[in-house]
Design a protein around this motif. Structure first.
Motif, PDB file in Angstrom:
ATOM      1  N   GLN A  18       0.853  -1.184   0.000  1.00 21.67           N
ATOM      2  CA  GLN A  18       0.000   0.000   0.000  1.00 21.67           C
ATOM      3  C   GLN A  18       0.891   1.237   0.000  1.00 21.67           C
ATOM      4  O   GLN A  18       1.743   1.393   0.866  1.00 21.67           O
ATOM      5  N   ILE A  19       0.701   2.097  -0.985  1.00 17.47           N
ATOM      6  CA  ILE A  19       1.378   3.391  -1.009  1.00 17.47           C
ATOM      7  C   ILE A  19       0.321   4.431  -0.635  1.00 17.47           C
ATOM      8  O   ILE A  19      -0.626   4.660  -1.382  1.00 17.47           O
ATOM      9  N   LYS A  20       0.494   5.025   0.526  1.00 22.07           N
ATOM     10  CA  LYS A  20      -0.502   5.954   1.064  1.00 22.07           C
ATOM     11  C   LYS A  20       0.086   7.355   1.119  1.00 22.07           C
ATOM     12  O   LYS A  20       1.119   7.581   1.742  1.00 22.07           O
ATOM     13  N   VAL A  21      -0.588   8.275   0.457  1.00 22.02           N
ATOM     14  CA  VAL A  21      -0.155   9.670   0.426  1.00 22.02           C
ATOM     15  C   VAL A  21      -1.142  10.500   1.240  1.00 22.02           C
ATOM     16  O   VAL A  21      -2.347  10.469   0.990  1.00 22.02           O
ATOM     17  N   THR A  22      -0.618  11.236   2.232  1.00 22.83           N
ATOM     18  CA  THR A  22      -1.453  12.067   3.092  1.00 22.83           C
ATOM     19  C   THR A  22      -1.061  13.529   2.914  1.00 22.83           C
ATOM     20  O   THR A  22       0.119  13.867   2.888  1.00 22.83           O
ATOM     21  N   ALA A  23      -2.085  14.384   2.780  1.00 18.50           N
ATOM     22  CA  ALA A  23      -1.838  15.812   2.582  1.00 18.50           C
ATOM     23  C   ALA A  23      -3.010  16.601   3.157  1.00 18.50           C
ATOM     24  O   ALA A  23      -4.024  16.032   3.578  1.00 18.50           O
ATOM     25  N   LYS A  24      -2.885  17.904   3.173  1.00 21.53           N
ATOM     26  CA  LYS A  24      -3.972  18.765   3.625  1.00 21.53           C
ATOM     27  C   LYS A  24      -5.201  18.537   2.743  1.00 21.53           C
ATOM     28  O   LYS A  24      -5.091  18.308   1.540  1.00 21.53           O
ATOM     29  N   LEU A  25      -6.368  18.646   3.358  1.00 19.14           N
ATOM     30  CA  LEU A  25      -7.620  18.358   2.666  1.00 19.14           C
ATOM     31  C   LEU A  25      -7.766  19.170   1.386  1.00 19.14           C
ATOM     32  O   LEU A  25      -8.231  18.654   0.365  1.00 19.14           O
ATOM     33  N   GLU A  26      -7.344  20.438   1.412  1.00 18.50           N
ATOM     34  CA  GLU A  26      -7.524  21.292   0.238  1.00 18.50           C
ATOM     35  C   GLU A  26      -6.661  20.851  -0.956  1.00 18.50           C
ATOM     36  O   GLU A  26      -6.866  21.310  -2.084  1.00 18.50           O
ATOM     37  N   LEU A  27      -5.712  19.931  -0.714  1.00 17.13           N
ATOM     38  CA  LEU A  27      -4.865  19.425  -1.794  1.00 17.13           C
ATOM     39  C   LEU A  27      -5.346  18.077  -2.335  1.00 17.13           C
ATOM     40  O   LEU A  27      -4.688  17.477  -3.186  1.00 17.13           O
ATOM     41  N   LEU A  28      -6.499  17.607  -1.861  1.00 14.99           N
ATOM     42  CA  LEU A  28      -6.962  16.265  -2.208  1.00 14.99           C
ATOM     43  C   LEU A  28      -7.104  16.085  -3.720  1.00 14.99           C
ATOM     44  O   LEU A  28      -6.676  15.059  -4.267  1.00 14.99           O
ATOM     45  N   ASP A  29      -7.716  17.033  -4.405  1.00 14.71           N
ATOM     46  CA  ASP A  29      -7.911  16.883  -5.844  1.00 14.71           C
ATOM     47  C   ASP A  29      -6.580  16.775  -6.580  1.00 14.71           C
ATOM     48  O   ASP A  29      -6.425  15.958  -7.501  1.00 14.71           O
ATOM     49  N   GLU A  30      -5.600  17.600  -6.186  1.00 17.10           N
ATOM     50  CA  GLU A  30      -4.295  17.567  -6.843  1.00 17.10           C
ATOM     51  C   GLU A  30      -3.576  16.249  -6.583  1.00 17.10           C
ATOM     52  O   GLU A  30      -2.975  15.649  -7.488  1.00 17.10           O
ATOM     53  N   VAL A  31      -3.646  15.768  -5.325  1.00 22.88           N
ATOM     54  CA  VAL A  31      -3.003  14.493  -4.989  1.00 22.88           C
ATOM     55  C   VAL A  31      -3.666  13.352  -5.756  1.00 22.88           C
ATOM     56  O   VAL A  31      -2.991  12.470  -6.302  1.00 22.88           O
ATOM     57  N   THR A  32      -4.989  13.364  -5.819  1.00 21.39           N
ATOM     58  CA  THR A  32      -5.717  12.317  -6.537  1.00 21.39           C
ATOM     59  C   THR A  32      -5.349  12.312  -8.013  1.00 21.39           C
ATOM     60  O   THR A  32      -5.180  11.248  -8.624  1.00 21.39           O
ATOM     61  N   ALA A  33      -5.210  13.496  -8.604  1.00 15.92           N
ATOM     62  CA  ALA A  33      -4.839  13.589 -10.017  1.00 15.92           C
ATOM     63  C   ALA A  33      -3.477  12.942 -10.267  1.00 15.92           C
ATOM     64  O   ALA A  33      -3.286  12.226 -11.259  1.00 15.92           O
ATOM     65  N   VAL A  34      -2.523  13.185  -9.367  1.00 17.36           N
ATOM     66  CA  VAL A  34      -1.204  12.577  -9.516  1.00 17.36           C
ATOM     67  C   VAL A  34      -1.291  11.058  -9.339  1.00 17.36           C
ATOM     68  O   VAL A  34      -0.704  10.291 -10.119  1.00 17.36           O
ATOM     69  N   MET A  35      -2.031  10.609  -8.327  1.00 16.93           N
ATOM     70  CA  MET A  35      -2.157   9.171  -8.084  1.00 16.93           C
ATOM     71  C   MET A  35      -2.860   8.462  -9.240  1.00 16.93           C
ATOM     72  O   MET A  35      -2.608   7.289  -9.521  1.00 16.93           O
ATOM     73  N   LEU A  98       5.185  20.146  -8.221  1.00 18.46           N
ATOM     74  CA  LEU A  98       3.920  20.859  -8.083  1.00 18.46           C
ATOM     75  C   LEU A  98       3.830  21.663  -6.789  1.00 18.46           C
ATOM     76  O   LEU A  98       2.833  22.346  -6.544  1.00 18.46           O
ATOM     77  N   GLY A  99       4.846  21.562  -5.949  1.00 18.32           N
ATOM     78  CA  GLY A  99       4.824  22.266  -4.675  1.00 18.32           C
ATOM     79  C   GLY A  99       3.836  21.698  -3.687  1.00 18.32           C
ATOM     80  O   GLY A  99       3.328  22.414  -2.812  1.00 18.32           O
ATOM     81  N   ILE A 100       3.548  20.411  -3.793  1.00 15.09           N
ATOM     82  CA  ILE A 100       2.600  19.750  -2.895  1.00 15.09           C
ATOM     83  C   ILE A 100       3.360  19.121  -1.730  1.00 15.09           C
ATOM     84  O   ILE A 100       4.267  18.310  -1.932  1.00 15.09           O
ATOM     85  N   VAL A 101       2.999  19.519  -0.522  1.00 10.64           N
ATOM     86  CA  VAL A 101       3.585  18.929   0.677  1.00 10.64           C
ATOM     87  C   VAL A 101       2.746  17.713   1.068  1.00 10.64           C
ATOM     88  O   VAL A 101       1.564  17.852   1.401  1.00 10.64           O
ATOM     89  N   ALA A 102       3.338  16.536   1.011  1.00 10.95           N
ATOM     90  CA  ALA A 102       2.600  15.309   1.302  1.00 10.95           C
ATOM     91  C   ALA A 102       3.544  14.277   1.890  1.00 10.95           C
ATOM     92  O   ALA A 102       4.730  14.246   1.562  1.00 10.95           O
ATOM     93  N   SER A 103       3.015  13.456   2.765  1.00  5.54           N
ATOM     94  CA  SER A 103       3.791  12.341   3.305  1.00  5.54           C
ATOM     95  C   SER A 103       3.429  11.074   2.555  1.00  5.54           C
ATOM     96  O   SER A 103       2.285  10.887   2.130  1.00  5.54           O
ATOM     97  N   ILE A 104       4.423  10.205   2.376  1.00  4.34           N
ATOM     98  CA  ILE A 104       4.222   8.949   1.659  1.00  4.34           C
ATOM     99  C   ILE A 104       4.593   7.794   2.582  1.00  4.34           C
ATOM    100  O   ILE A 104       5.708   7.738   3.099  1.00  4.34           O
ATOM    101  N   GLU A 105       3.635   6.884   2.797  1.00  2.00           N
ATOM    102  CA  GLU A 105       3.871   5.701   3.625  1.00  2.00           C
ATOM    103  C   GLU A 105       3.753   4.457   2.761  1.00  2.00           C
ATOM    104  O   GLU A 105       2.891   4.382   1.883  1.00  2.00           O
ATOM    105  N   ILE A 106       4.581   3.477   3.042  1.00  2.00           N
ATOM    106  CA  ILE A 106       4.522   2.191   2.349  1.00  2.00           C
ATOM    107  C   ILE A 106       4.317   1.105   3.395  1.00  2.00           C
ATOM    108  O   ILE A 106       5.032   1.048   4.396  1.00  2.00           O
ATOM    109  N   SER A 107       3.352   0.256   3.168  1.00  2.00           N
ATOM    110  CA  SER A 107       3.120  -0.841   4.102  1.00  2.00           C
ATOM    111  C   SER A 107       2.726  -2.089   3.335  1.00  2.00           C
ATOM    112  O   SER A 107       2.139  -2.012   2.246  1.00  2.00           O
ATOM    113  N   GLY A 108       3.049  -3.238   3.893  1.00  2.00           N
ATOM    114  CA  GLY A 108       2.689  -4.504   3.273  1.00  2.00           C
ATOM    115  C   GLY A 108       1.325  -4.942   3.744  1.00  2.00           C
ATOM    116  O   GLY A 108       0.898  -4.634   4.864  1.00  2.00           O
TER     117      GLY A 108
END
Length: 328
Positions: A18-35, A98-108
């Motif tokens: 699982q690759i999980k990207v967490t960011a501020k709510l207002e960035l959700l659309d931009e993060v989703t577009a990248v994913m 894109l200047g998006i501040v986001a954390s990326i977690e990887i888990s099995g």
């Protein structure tokens, strides 16, 4: 990301990352577009609108009710040997550019654990006038006019609970006629093709670019007893679609706005003047872009339906436009 997976390859995979990207709510659309550049099948955690104690008749877990509503997370699941490191590198580079501040977690995660963890939230759901989506593991006492569609989505998108899927199913109830030929592009779990067949369609061809979705859809089709009517195969949009059964009277495209725009110039060859295209997966803010693309390619929007910030379109060919193209 470098390997092309076959249905057999994916069927053997038991371990996922699982690759999980967490960011501020207002960035959700931009993060989703990248994913979405990685996969169209994403898990989105956005609890900002949850303020009720019930959801489809069951209590929502306290961890969800108490979750931080100022952030959102988007996850994608890849096989353990499916280029996870390359994917993370790509995401970090894209977010940085894109200047998006986001954390990326990887888990099995084990496939069985993943597939079972969400079942508590998936209950029988009535859609439209007659269709009831019932999880394969649930008991349900049908009413006289009910059309029961039993589903086990597994690792594929399409449980019927999402607004985009509900909108298209409601439109299928209105538009499917006995004996129709139906094409479903981006079929996920196969739910739309199965619903169309249950509503009386005579032939349903379903396609998805994701071999996991194709495998799941085939199992759902078989379990529904519809193998003589519905089939599912891998296709990159319309590239491998069966053209021998064209024109299709119903074309379903429950994908995302950008992908619908990409397929619009080509889909007319699979339709005639009686056909309808049911396009969904479109956030309301992007609907005008999609409509403009349809109109530029000789289609007209006959109906637009909306629910919770999502919309679906009923689209028909403009006969004069396509006649003009033939003459040229």
């Amino acid at each position: 990301m470098d390997k092309d997976y076959t249905c057999e390859d994916w069927g053997e995979v038991a371990e996922w990352k699982q690759i999980k990207v967490t960011a501020k709510l207002e960035l959700l659309d931009e993060v989703t577009a990248v994913m979405n550049m990685i996969s169209n099948y994403l898990q989105i955690e956005d609890y900002s609108d949850i303020d009720l104690k019930t959801c489809y008749g069951d209590l929502i877990d306290e961890s969800i009710l108490n979750a931080d509503k100022t952030v959102a997370a988007v996850s994608v699941y890849l096989p353990a040997d499916g280029g996870v490191n390359d994917t993370v590198t790509f995401l970090r580079e894209r977010f940085d550019s894109l200047g998006i501040v986001a954390s990326i977690e990887i888990s099995g995660i084990n496939e069985e654990d993943w597939a079972n963890s969400w079942k508590a939230y998936y209950k029988p759901l009535r859609i439209g006038e007659r269709i009831v989506i019932v999880p394969a593991w649930e008991r349900y006492e049908a009413q006289a006019e009910d059309i029961i569609v039993r589903m086990d989505p597994g690792m594929a998108f399409g449980t019927g609970t999402h607004e985009t899927t509900r909108l298209v199913i409601g439109l299928l109830e209105k538009h499917v006629r006995a004996g129709d030929r139906v094409l479903d592009v981006g079929c996920g779990s196969g739910i739309l093709a199965i619903c169309a067949a249950k509503l009386g369609a005579g032939l349903c061809k379903a396609y998805d670019i994701d071999p996991v979705a194709v495998k799941v859809a085939r199992e759902n089709i078989k379990d529904s007893g519809l193998s003589d009517t519905v089939s599912c195969d891998v296709s990159d949009l319309l590239r491998q679609v069966d053209t021998h059964h064209a024109p299709y009277r119903i074309v379903c495209a429950n994908i995302v706005a950008d992908i619908i725009i990409r397929m619009t110039p080509d889909v007319g060859t699979l339709m005639d003047e009686s056909s309808v295209l049911l396009a969904s997966g479109i956030i309301t803010e992007r609907s005008e872009d999609v409509i403009a693309c349809f109109e530029a390619n000789g289609f007209r929007v006959a109906e637009k339906v909306e629910e919770n910030g999502w919309c679906a379109l009923v689209v028909k060919k403009d006969a004069s436009y396509f006649s003009f193209k033939k003459e040229k």
